[in-house]
Design a protein around this motif. Structure first.
Motif, PDB file in Angstrom:
ATOM      1  N   ILE A 115      37.059   8.300  23.801  1.00 49.00           N
ATOM      2  CA  ILE A 115      37.184   9.667  24.333  1.00 49.00           C
ATOM      3  C   ILE A 115      37.976   9.665  25.646  1.00 49.00           C
ATOM      4  O   ILE A 115      37.855   8.746  26.442  1.00 49.00           O
ATOM      5  CB  ILE A 115      35.815  10.382  24.520  1.00 49.00           C
ATOM      6  CG1 ILE A 115      34.795   9.484  25.222  1.00 49.00           C
ATOM      7  CG2 ILE A 115      35.289  10.899  23.213  1.00 49.00           C
ATOM      8  CD1 ILE A 115      33.485  10.191  25.554  1.00 49.00           C
ATOM      9  N   ARG A 116      38.770  10.708  25.824  1.00 43.78           N
ATOM     10  CA  ARG A 116      39.637  10.782  26.997  1.00 43.78           C
ATOM     11  C   ARG A 116      39.385  12.042  27.824  1.00 43.78           C
ATOM     12  O   ARG A 116      40.255  12.499  28.530  1.00 43.78           O
ATOM     13  CB  ARG A 116      41.120  10.790  26.550  1.00 43.78           C
ATOM     14  CG  ARG A 116      41.589   9.506  25.914  1.00 43.78           C
ATOM     15  CD  ARG A 116      41.753   8.392  26.949  1.00 43.78           C
ATOM     16  NE  ARG A 116      42.102   7.144  26.294  1.00 43.78           N
ATOM     17  CZ  ARG A 116      41.219   6.251  25.870  1.00 43.78           C
ATOM     18  NH1 ARG A 116      39.928   6.475  26.011  1.00 43.78           N
ATOM     19  NH2 ARG A 116      41.605   5.124  25.294  1.00 43.78           N
ATOM     20  N   SER A 117      38.157  12.586  27.701  1.00 43.77           N
ATOM     21  CA  SER A 117      37.858  13.830  28.403  1.00 43.77           C
ATOM     22  C   SER A 117      37.904  13.640  29.915  1.00 43.77           C
ATOM     23  O   SER A 117      37.415  12.639  30.429  1.00 43.77           O
ATOM     24  CB  SER A 117      36.466  14.312  27.992  1.00 43.77           C
ATOM     25  OG  SER A 117      36.116  15.417  28.778  1.00 43.77           O
ATOM     26  N   ILE A 170      31.803  12.895   7.739  1.00 45.47           N
ATOM     27  CA  ILE A 170      32.304  14.157   8.332  1.00 45.47           C
ATOM     28  C   ILE A 170      32.264  14.075   9.858  1.00 45.47           C
ATOM     29  O   ILE A 170      33.203  14.484  10.549  1.00 45.47           O
ATOM     30  CB  ILE A 170      31.463  15.365   7.832  1.00 45.47           C
ATOM     31  CG1 ILE A 170      31.696  15.583   6.334  1.00 45.47           C
ATOM     32  CG2 ILE A 170      31.807  16.639   8.620  1.00 45.47           C
ATOM     33  CD1 ILE A 170      30.783  16.621   5.709  1.00 45.47           C
ATOM     34  N   ASN A 171      31.187  13.512  10.393  1.00 41.44           N
ATOM     35  CA  ASN A 171      31.042  13.416  11.850  1.00 41.44           C
ATOM     36  C   ASN A 171      32.157  12.551  12.455  1.00 41.44           C
ATOM     37  O   ASN A 171      32.812  12.944  13.422  1.00 41.44           O
ATOM     38  CB  ASN A 171      29.654  12.851  12.183  1.00 41.44           C
ATOM     39  CG  ASN A 171      29.412  12.722  13.677  1.00 41.44           C
ATOM     40  OD1 ASN A 171      29.415  11.634  14.227  1.00 41.44           O
ATOM     41  ND2 ASN A 171      29.225  13.843  14.354  1.00 41.44           N
ATOM     42  N   ASP A 175      35.117  13.802  14.801  1.00 45.18           N
ATOM     43  CA  ASP A 175      35.276  13.181  16.139  1.00 45.18           C
ATOM     44  C   ASP A 175      36.721  12.703  16.311  1.00 45.18           C
ATOM     45  O   ASP A 175      37.343  12.938  17.350  1.00 45.18           O
ATOM     46  CB  ASP A 175      34.342  11.958  16.286  1.00 45.18           C
ATOM     47  CG  ASP A 175      32.908  12.349  16.652  1.00 45.18           C
ATOM     48  OD1 ASP A 175      32.673  13.517  17.000  1.00 45.18           O
ATOM     49  OD2 ASP A 175      32.031  11.466  16.582  1.00 45.18           O
ATOM     50  N   ASN A 176      37.253  12.042  15.269  1.00 43.97           N
ATOM     51  CA  ASN A 176      38.628  11.514  15.350  1.00 43.97           C
ATOM     52  C   ASN A 176      39.646  12.627  15.587  1.00 43.97           C
ATOM     53  O   ASN A 176      40.581  12.475  16.368  1.00 43.97           O
ATOM     54  CB  ASN A 176      38.998  10.773  14.059  1.00 43.97           C
ATOM     55  CG  ASN A 176      38.264   9.443  13.964  1.00 43.97           C
ATOM     56  OD1 ASN A 176      37.763   8.941  14.971  1.00 43.97           O
ATOM     57  ND2 ASN A 176      38.204   8.882  12.777  1.00 43.97           N
ATOM     58  N   ARG A 177      39.459  13.748  14.882  1.00 45.70           N
ATOM     59  CA  ARG A 177      40.406  14.866  15.031  1.00 45.70           C
ATOM     60  C   ARG A 177      40.352  15.433  16.455  1.00 45.70           C
ATOM     61  O   ARG A 177      41.377  15.778  17.043  1.00 45.70           O
ATOM     62  CB  ARG A 177      40.099  15.959  13.997  1.00 45.70           C
ATOM     63  CG  ARG A 177      40.434  15.530  12.589  1.00 45.70           C
ATOM     64  CD  ARG A 177      39.999  16.545  11.541  1.00 45.70           C
ATOM     65  NE  ARG A 177      40.048  15.924  10.224  1.00 45.70           N
ATOM     66  CZ  ARG A 177      41.141  15.771   9.494  1.00 45.70           C
ATOM     67  NH1 ARG A 177      42.287  16.267   9.933  1.00 45.70           N
ATOM     68  NH2 ARG A 177      41.110  15.172   8.323  1.00 45.70           N
ATOM     69  N   TYR A 206      29.376  18.681  14.671  1.00 43.79           N
ATOM     70  CA  TYR A 206      27.933  18.962  14.691  1.00 43.79           C
ATOM     71  C   TYR A 206      27.405  19.148  13.260  1.00 43.79           C
ATOM     72  O   TYR A 206      26.278  18.760  12.961  1.00 43.79           O
ATOM     73  CB  TYR A 206      27.632  20.219  15.506  1.00 43.79           C
ATOM     74  CG  TYR A 206      28.004  20.137  16.976  1.00 43.79           C
ATOM     75  CD1 TYR A 206      28.151  18.915  17.631  1.00 43.79           C
ATOM     76  CD2 TYR A 206      28.174  21.288  17.727  1.00 43.79           C
ATOM     77  CE1 TYR A 206      28.482  18.848  18.975  1.00 43.79           C
ATOM     78  CE2 TYR A 206      28.490  21.242  19.077  1.00 43.79           C
ATOM     79  CZ  TYR A 206      28.647  20.025  19.694  1.00 43.79           C
ATOM     80  OH  TYR A 206      28.971  19.969  21.034  1.00 43.79           O
ATOM     81  N   PHE A 207      28.226  19.768  12.404  1.00 43.17           N
ATOM     82  CA  PHE A 207      27.804  19.942  11.005  1.00 43.17           C
ATOM     83  C   PHE A 207      27.542  18.573  10.371  1.00 43.17           C
ATOM     84  O   PHE A 207      26.522  18.351   9.723  1.00 43.17           O
ATOM     85  CB  PHE A 207      28.896  20.708  10.230  1.00 43.17           C
ATOM     86  CG  PHE A 207      28.663  20.760   8.750  1.00 43.17           C
ATOM     87  CD1 PHE A 207      27.561  21.416   8.217  1.00 43.17           C
ATOM     88  CD2 PHE A 207      29.556  20.150   7.867  1.00 43.17           C
ATOM     89  CE1 PHE A 207      27.339  21.449   6.836  1.00 43.17           C
ATOM     90  CE2 PHE A 207      29.342  20.176   6.494  1.00 43.17           C
ATOM     91  CZ  PHE A 207      28.232  20.829   5.978  1.00 43.17           C
TER      92      PHE A 207
END
Ligand SMILES: NC(=O)c1ccc[n+]([C@@H]2O[C@H](COP(=O)([O-])OP(=O)(O)OC[C@H]3O[C@@H](n4cnc5c(N)ncnc54)[C@H](OP(=O)(O)O)[C@@H]3O)[C@@H](O)[C@H]2O)c1
Length: 267
Positions: A115-117, A170-171, A175-177, A206-207
């Protein structure tokens, strides 16, 4: 005499983690859901951290999530859990515990390196998440390392594990997208997420997470499993809805009209 006392303490300890902790977690989940869904409270990290004080996201996520990996790992060794029972059947509770740890290995040690937030996680938020992951790691670890089950061919185990892996995929895909979008926007700013389950819901990550833990609860068929699944939904559901409103406000008519907040075609 001492043996009786120890036996009693052990029985109370088991009841504490297998009954009372899940009951308390379900109750706190109801409060969290009401506060987030109806009072409009938001956990102060990411786009909702208005104070801008706290730990950098990768460090905060590593600290808060890793107890959910290490505590079950400790309990597996402490309780001497076996992979096979006396009739050589697979101990499905150990399989479930390994799935739980696999998720948290990714969340603690892989996700955090990616993550790069530039947004920070508020200190209190970070501490509360740490306590939650510690308690939940113990709750899930205690039940699944103490009780031996051989449910491999039971309908709930097969269905639950299938749902878990669907949610896990899906998670991670979602996350990757988002990680890619965050890199494209240089650590700040928000773009419209595209592809995968984002075509159906604004909070696809989250889904996936909710699917994972409801699948886990079905496979485990236990109160601790149910409590964690409910808490995840209570926590991420309203936050996902807030994300949906955030995008609609920010992007207006550019935001896909048919996209729901959390559950495809429904909400
Ligand atoms: N089990 C549970 O109770 C629970 C609770 C919370 C989260 N989680 C899981 O933890 C993971 C992370 O959760 P989160 O709450 O941080 O998710 P999030 O709010 O969707 O953010 C995920 C990451 O993507 C970035 N991002 C999100 N939307 C973006 C956009 N439109 N454009 C550019 N970048 C964007 C965020 O940056 P910013 O930080 O700058 O916003 C952040 O780094 C998810 O997989 C979630 O399922 C689980």
């Amino acid at each position: 005499m001492i043996g009786d006392a120890l036996h009693l303490i052990k029985a109370y300890w088991n009841e504490l983690w297998e009954y009372w902790t899940p009951v308390i977690m379900i109750s706190i989940g109801i409060i969290v859901f009401v506060l987030e869904a109806f009072v409009g409270m938001k956990a102060e990290y990411g786009r909702y951290n208005k104070k801008k004080s706290g730990l950098p996201a990768p460090i905060a996520w590593l600290i808060q999530e890793c107890p959910a990996f290490f505590v079950p790992l400790f309990l597996i060794f402490y309780n001497g859990v076996k992979f096979f029972d006396s009739s050589n059947s697979i101990n499905t509770n150990l399989v479930l515990l390994m799935l739980f740890m696999m998720h948290y290995f990714n969340r603690s040690f892989i996700y955090t390196t990616r993550i790069r937030s530039k947004n920070v996680v508020n200190y209190l938020e970070n501490f509360l998440a740490f306590v939650f992951c510690f308690v939940n790691g113990y709750q899930i670890g205690h039940y699944h390392s103490r009780i031996l089950k051989s449910d491999f061919f039971e309908w709930n185990f097969m269905l639950g594990v299938a749902i878990f892996f669907t949610g896990f995929y899906i998670n991670i895909d979602s996350d990757n997208r988002l990680i890619k979008l965050r890199k494209e926007s240089n650590g700040t700013g928000y773009k419209i997420p595209k592809g995968g389950m984002f075509e159906y819901v604004s909070a696809a990550n989250y889904f996936g997470e909710c699917l994972e833990w409801f699948g886990f609860a079905i496979a485990s068929w236990s109160l601790p499993g149910l409590a964690f699944a409910w808490f995840t939904l209570a926590n991420t559901g309203p936050r996902g809805y807030h994300h949906h409103l955030f995008y609609k406000e920010k992007f207006g008519s550019d935001y896909p009209k048919n996209r729901k907040a959390l559950i495809p075609f429904l909400i």
